[in-house]
Write a protein that holds these residues in place. Structure first.
Motif, PDB file in Angstrom:
ATOM      1  N   ALA A  22       0.831  -1.205   0.000  1.00  0.00           N
ATOM      2  CA  ALA A  22       0.000   0.000   0.000  1.00  0.00           C
ATOM      3  C   ALA A  22       0.868   1.258   0.000  1.00  0.00           C
ATOM      4  CB  ALA A  22      -0.921  -0.011   1.219  1.00  0.00           C
ATOM      5  N   GLU A  25       2.135   1.729  -3.323  1.00  0.00           N
ATOM      6  CA  GLU A  25       1.055   1.787  -4.325  1.00  0.00           C
ATOM      7  C   GLU A  25       1.222   0.693  -5.377  1.00  0.00           C
ATOM      8  OE1 GLU A  25       0.842   5.738  -5.895  1.00  0.00           O
ATOM      9  OE2 GLU A  25       0.111   6.598  -4.020  1.00  0.00           O
ATOM     10  N   TYR A  31       3.163  -7.426  -5.442  1.00  0.00           N
ATOM     11  CA  TYR A  31       4.267  -7.327  -4.489  1.00  0.00           C
ATOM     12  C   TYR A  31       4.629  -8.706  -3.931  1.00  0.00           C
ATOM     13  CZ  TYR A  31       7.195  -6.317  -0.564  1.00  0.00           C
ATOM     14  OH  TYR A  31       8.253  -6.331   0.306  1.00  0.00           O
ATOM     15  N   GLN A  45      10.366  -0.413 -11.267  1.00  0.00           N
ATOM     16  CA  GLN A  45       9.815  -0.695  -9.948  1.00  0.00           C
ATOM     17  C   GLN A  45      10.921  -1.012  -8.950  1.00  0.00           C
ATOM     18  OE1 GLN A  45       7.273   0.089  -7.974  1.00  0.00           O
ATOM     19  NE2 GLN A  45       5.858  -0.886  -9.405  1.00  0.00           N
ATOM     20  N   GLU A 198     -10.339  -0.190  -2.626  1.00  0.00           N
ATOM     21  CA  GLU A 198      -9.019  -0.835  -2.597  1.00  0.00           C
ATOM     22  C   GLU A 198      -8.880  -1.844  -3.728  1.00  0.00           C
ATOM     23  OE1 GLU A 198      -7.694  -0.857   2.086  1.00  0.00           O
ATOM     24  OE2 GLU A 198      -9.200  -2.308   1.418  1.00  0.00           O
ATOM     25  N   ARG A 201      -8.399   0.046  -6.992  1.00  0.00           N
ATOM     26  CA  ARG A 201      -7.056   0.616  -7.112  1.00  0.00           C
ATOM     27  C   ARG A 201      -6.024  -0.473  -7.438  1.00  0.00           C
ATOM     28  NH1 ARG A 201      -8.591   3.880  -2.692  1.00  0.00           N
ATOM     29  NH2 ARG A 201      -7.536   2.458  -1.244  1.00  0.00           N
ATOM     30  N   GLN A 202      -6.130  -1.599  -6.752  1.00  0.00           N
ATOM     31  CA  GLN A 202      -5.161  -2.666  -6.991  1.00  0.00           C
ATOM     32  C   GLN A 202      -5.295  -3.245  -8.393  1.00  0.00           C
ATOM     33  OE1 GLN A 202      -3.913  -5.426  -4.101  1.00  0.00           O
ATOM     34  NE2 GLN A 202      -4.928  -4.412  -2.387  1.00  0.00           N
ATOM     35  N   THR A 205      -3.756  -0.717 -10.748  1.00  0.00           N
ATOM     36  CA  THR A 205      -2.297  -0.740 -10.621  1.00  0.00           C
ATOM     37  C   THR A 205      -1.714  -1.960 -11.322  1.00  0.00           C
ATOM     38  OG1 THR A 205      -2.378   0.436  -8.504  1.00  0.00           O
ATOM     39  CG2 THR A 205      -0.377  -0.808  -8.990  1.00  0.00           C
TER      40      THR A 205
END
Length: 251
Positions: A22, A25, A31, A45, A198, A201-202, A205
């Motif tokens: 988080a 981001e 991750y 990254q 959430e 957003r994920q 991303t």
């Protein structure tokens, strides 16, 4: 022994992968993949994580910190220890190995050329069939010149690649969304869930990360196909590859 990304994350005060993802981001699933497969972290990254943690990229991807002496390597140190005669002998061996490497690289290029030609034939057949299918009955679809035909074919490849990539991403994100909606249980046995925001957003991303990772690969494939197209065009009689006629019908 080299530290892992998990070690670095915990030393920075992030007990859970979720909290660190988080903060960076980054989608949690992405991750988690970075921690289990650090070699898969894209360069951009890896730089961001290294800057965030205040360490080197080598440490982020699980390598030992680089030292000047370590950069010389065992082979260089061994070479430096040899006599002039020994160095001359080793130089001959290295020339032989370099020759073998050039031959191997040439074979790889030849194999790539064969693959690119096969792909060119495959997609050019699709390209021609599409324009024939879309043309009105009794109309022959042609192009004013080689450049117009080439540009149309390259645009067709880009469109096919983009649609295929989006389909693959959508399929991947469908599975990821299912995982996110199920939530997870951490090592302490605590259950965690994600809100709709959430999840959104994920997913976004992850979509951006996949595009960044795979679009360059697709551009390389297209470049190889277009090289095969150009080589074929150079070997054909003038005008053979691109007939003239009415303006092309865009598919």
């Amino acid at each position: 022994m080299a530290k892992t990304l998990q070690d670095l994350r915990r030393e920075a005060g992030y007990r859970s992968a979720k909290d660190f993802a988080a903060a960076m981001e980054i989608a949690l699933s992405t991750y988690n993949r970075y921690e289990s497969q650090p070699e898969s972290i894209p360069l951009k990254q890896a730089w961001a994580i290294a800057d965030f943690l205040g360490c080197s990229i080598d440490m982020v991807v699980g390598r030992d910190p680089v030292t000047v002496d370590g950069m010389r390597g065992d082979v260089q140190r061994f070479y430096d220890s040899l006599s002039a005669e020994g160095r001359a002998l080793m130089d001959e061996q290295m020339d032989f190995v370099a020759h073998r490497e050039r031959k191997a690289a040439e074979r790889r290029r030849n194999r790539a050329t064969v693959v690119n030609r096969a792909l060119m034939v495959h997609y050019k057949a699709q390209f021609d069939a599409q324009h024939e299918r879309d043309a009105p009955f009794g109309i022959v679809v042609g192009y004013e010149g080689v450049a117009d035909h080439r540009a149309a074919f390259e645009a067709f490849l880009a469109d096919v690649a983009a649609r295929k990539l989006e389909a693959d991403i959508d399929e991947h994100l469908a599975g990821l969304e299912e995982e996110l909606r199920e939530g997870y249980i951490d090592a302490d046995g605590t259950a965690h869930s994600f809100s709709e925001d959430e999840i959104a957003r994920q997913l976004e991303t992850e979509r951006a990360a996949m595009r960044e990772e795979y679009e360059p690969r697709d551009r390389e494939v297209i470049a190889g196909i277009m090289q095969a197209y150009d080589e074929q065009s150079e070997g054909e009689p003038a005008g053979a590859a691109t007939p003239t006629g009415p303006s092309p019908i865009k598919g």
